[in-house]
Design a protein around this motif. Sequence first.
Motif, PDB file in Angstrom:
ATOM      1  N   UNK A  20       2.694  77.559 114.061  1.00 48.58           N
ATOM      2  CA  UNK A  20       1.449  76.641 114.357  1.00 48.58           C
ATOM      3  C   UNK A  20       0.912  76.454 112.877  1.00 48.58           C
ATOM      4  N   UNK A  21       1.506  75.557 112.324  1.00 48.66           N
ATOM      5  CA  UNK A  21       1.057  75.069 110.899  1.00 48.66           C
ATOM      6  C   UNK A  21      -0.199  74.140 111.189  1.00 48.66           C
ATOM      7  N   UNK A  22      -1.082  74.255 110.310  1.00 49.13           N
ATOM      8  CA  UNK A  22      -2.385  73.308 110.678  1.00 49.13           C
ATOM      9  C   UNK A  22      -2.377  72.178 109.306  1.00 49.13           C
ATOM     10  N   UNK A  23      -1.259  71.749 109.100  1.00 50.47           N
ATOM     11  CA  UNK A  23      -1.126  70.855 107.891  1.00 50.47           C
ATOM     12  C   UNK A  23      -0.761  69.250 108.027  1.00 50.47           C
ATOM     13  N   UNK A  24      -1.332  69.051 109.432  1.00 48.50           N
ATOM     14  CA  UNK A  24      -1.095  67.626 109.744  1.00 48.50           C
ATOM     15  C   UNK A  24       0.261  66.977 109.759  1.00 48.50           C
ATOM     16  N   UNK A  25       1.317  67.753 109.923  1.00 43.97           N
ATOM     17  CA  UNK A  25       2.552  67.125 110.065  1.00 43.97           C
ATOM     18  C   UNK A  25       3.679  68.082 110.926  1.00 43.97           C
ATOM     19  N   UNK A  26       3.087  69.126 111.493  1.00 44.35           N
ATOM     20  CA  UNK A  26       3.951  69.965 112.158  1.00 44.35           C
ATOM     21  C   UNK A  26       5.042  70.639 111.656  1.00 44.35           C
ATOM     22  N   UNK A  27       5.124  70.626 110.275  1.00 43.47           N
ATOM     23  CA  UNK A  27       6.544  71.237 109.542  1.00 43.47           C
ATOM     24  C   UNK A  27       6.091  72.625 109.319  1.00 43.47           C
ATOM     25  N   UNK A  28       7.080  73.413 109.508  1.00 40.93           N
ATOM     26  CA  UNK A  28       7.076  74.932 109.560  1.00 40.93           C
ATOM     27  C   UNK A  28       6.903  75.404 107.976  1.00 40.93           C
ATOM     28  N   UNK A  29       5.896  76.214 107.711  1.00 42.17           N
ATOM     29  CA  UNK A  29       5.623  76.762 106.419  1.00 42.17           C
ATOM     30  C   UNK A  29       6.096  78.163 106.237  1.00 42.17           C
ATOM     31  N   UNK A  30       6.438  78.570 105.046  1.00 46.12           N
ATOM     32  CA  UNK A  30       6.827  79.824 104.668  1.00 46.12           C
ATOM     33  C   UNK A  30       7.021  80.163 103.369  1.00 46.12           C
ATOM     34  N   UNK A  31       7.392  81.287 103.061  1.00 43.64           N
ATOM     35  CA  UNK A  31       7.279  81.803 101.394  1.00 43.64           C
ATOM     36  C   UNK A  31       8.716  82.447 101.141  1.00 43.64           C
TER      37      UNK A  31
ATOM     38  N   UNK B 167      -1.431  71.276 116.149  1.00 44.47           N
ATOM     39  CA  UNK B 167      -0.323  72.062 115.166  1.00 44.47           C
ATOM     40  C   UNK B 167       0.815  70.995 115.163  1.00 44.47           C
ATOM     41  N   UNK B 168       1.309  70.725 116.470  1.00 39.67           N
ATOM     42  CA  UNK B 168       2.765  70.502 116.682  1.00 39.67           C
ATOM     43  C   UNK B 168       2.789  68.878 117.483  1.00 39.67           C
ATOM     44  N   UNK B 169       1.858  68.690 118.238  1.00 35.90           N
ATOM     45  CA  UNK B 169       2.318  67.502 118.974  1.00 35.90           C
ATOM     46  C   UNK B 169       1.480  66.460 118.516  1.00 35.90           C
ATOM     47  N   UNK B 170       0.352  66.287 118.238  1.00 34.18           N
ATOM     48  CA  UNK B 170      -0.491  65.194 117.600  1.00 34.18           C
ATOM     49  C   UNK B 170      -1.229  66.069 116.740  1.00 34.18           C
ATOM     50  N   UNK B 171      -0.503  66.258 115.582  1.00 33.41           N
ATOM     51  CA  UNK B 171      -1.306  67.227 114.437  1.00 33.41           C
ATOM     52  C   UNK B 171      -2.451  66.566 113.826  1.00 33.41           C
ATOM     53  N   UNK B 172      -3.782  67.229 113.668  1.00 36.52           N
ATOM     54  CA  UNK B 172      -4.799  67.160 113.259  1.00 36.52           C
ATOM     55  C   UNK B 172      -4.896  67.178 111.666  1.00 36.52           C
ATOM     56  N   UNK B 173      -5.554  66.245 111.111  1.00 34.94           N
ATOM     57  CA  UNK B 173      -5.307  66.156 109.493  1.00 34.94           C
ATOM     58  C   UNK B 173      -5.859  67.622 108.895  1.00 34.94           C
ATOM     59  N   UNK B 174      -5.011  68.255 108.052  1.00 33.83           N
ATOM     60  CA  UNK B 174      -5.232  69.440 107.386  1.00 33.83           C
ATOM     61  C   UNK B 174      -6.744  69.744 107.000  1.00 33.83           C
ATOM     62  N   UNK B 175      -7.293  68.700 106.418  1.00 37.25           N
ATOM     63  CA  UNK B 175      -8.646  68.991 105.849  1.00 37.25           C
ATOM     64  C   UNK B 175      -9.762  69.237 107.093  1.00 37.25           C
ATOM     65  N   UNK B 176      -9.580  68.448 108.293  1.00 38.04           N
ATOM     66  CA  UNK B 176     -10.541  68.929 109.292  1.00 38.04           C
ATOM     67  C   UNK B 176     -10.244  70.248 109.789  1.00 38.04           C
ATOM     68  N   UNK B 177      -9.127  70.778 109.703  1.00 38.64           N
ATOM     69  CA  UNK B 177      -8.965  72.142 110.218  1.00 38.64           C
ATOM     70  C   UNK B 177      -9.467  72.811 109.064  1.00 38.64           C
ATOM     71  N   UNK B 178      -9.393  72.788 107.677  1.00 44.10           N
ATOM     72  CA  UNK B 178     -10.140  73.527 106.824  1.00 44.10           C
ATOM     73  C   UNK B 178     -11.646  73.677 107.017  1.00 44.10           C
ATOM     74  N   UNK B 179     -11.977  72.716 107.042  1.00 42.64           N
ATOM     75  CA  UNK B 179     -13.482  72.379 107.114  1.00 42.64           C
ATOM     76  C   UNK B 179     -14.096  73.032 108.287  1.00 42.64           C
ATOM     77  N   UNK B 180     -13.135  73.107 109.576  1.00 44.06           N
ATOM     78  CA  UNK B 180     -13.488  73.937 110.878  1.00 44.06           C
ATOM     79  C   UNK B 180     -13.508  75.260 110.313  1.00 44.06           C
ATOM     80  N   UNK B 181     -12.407  75.819 109.770  1.00 41.89           N
ATOM     81  CA  UNK B 181     -12.327  77.395 109.452  1.00 41.89           C
ATOM     82  C   UNK B 181     -13.331  77.877 108.528  1.00 41.89           C
ATOM     83  N   UNK B 182     -13.501  76.690 107.623  1.00 44.64           N
ATOM     84  CA  UNK B 182     -14.716  77.127 106.565  1.00 44.64           C
ATOM     85  C   UNK B 182     -15.969  77.422 107.313  1.00 44.64           C
ATOM     86  N   UNK B 183     -16.272  76.580 108.016  1.00 52.48           N
ATOM     87  CA  UNK B 183     -17.606  76.825 108.999  1.00 52.48           C
ATOM     88  C   UNK B 183     -17.704  78.149 109.739  1.00 52.48           C
ATOM     89  N   UNK B 184     -16.445  78.352 110.213  1.00 51.07           N
ATOM     90  CA  UNK B 184     -16.592  79.676 111.004  1.00 51.07           C
ATOM     91  C   UNK B 184     -16.756  80.853 110.145  1.00 51.07           C
TER      92      UNK B 184
END
Length: 240
Positions: free
Chosen positions: A171-182, A218-235
């Motif tokens: 469930x990557x909140x990156x605005x593009x649905x692309x899976x992230x890993x390290x 995250x996947x179907x209609x990805x939300x812009x990453x910056x919006x998610x970052x700000x939401x989490x920072x508020x939390x």
Amino acid sequence: MNVLALYDIHGNVDALEAVLAAAPEPDLVLVGGDAVPGPFAVATLDRLAQLPTRWIRGNGERETAAALAGPAPDPEDLAAVTARLSAEELGATRARPLGELPLTTEVDGVLYFHATPADDAEILTRISPDERYAEALSGVTHGLVVAGHTHQQHDRMVGGTRFINAGSVGLPYEGDGVARWLWVADGVPERRATPYDAAAAGARMKEVWPDVMSIDAALVSPVPAAEITELFEQRARQGR
């Protein structure tokens, strides 16, 4: 040692398969928490069981294990509802040990944890102030630490410690649905990303899973990453 660090799979077995197909063969797969809850919990754990894994606990594993006991969750509490769903799918024999996983582990001098070393649910985002990072990493002497939890990759220096968020496989909140890993080769990290048909995976997940908002974002209609970052920072500022 070559370590494949997979965080926040959340039962998205299609994303997991895509990453495993793209990644080099690892010596160790580090499951960094929140493999569950998710819509295909059994399939996800079955696939991970075929690999040389080491696990740490995320809030998802803790909540799934805890959901085995107690009353039925409030239908409005999606976190509790989804934890109970995965607990029921896995059954007590597989769900209960998830709550007993360690908070941290060390490989090749790298410290891995889900959110912060002492808390599997603390939020540190791309825009969190240095003071919050310093407090969360107080007492850490490792030069490199790896986390997840916010579903967004980032790389931050905190004093003498490099903090890398591996991002989310499922469930990557990156605005593009692309899976992230390290990928961590002998202690040297490299952030990776694997495109796949995320929209199709999300549609399949929504057929069986109630948290459609997270899947869409995250996947179907990805939300812009910056919006998610700000939401989490508020939390985070509100302490939740």
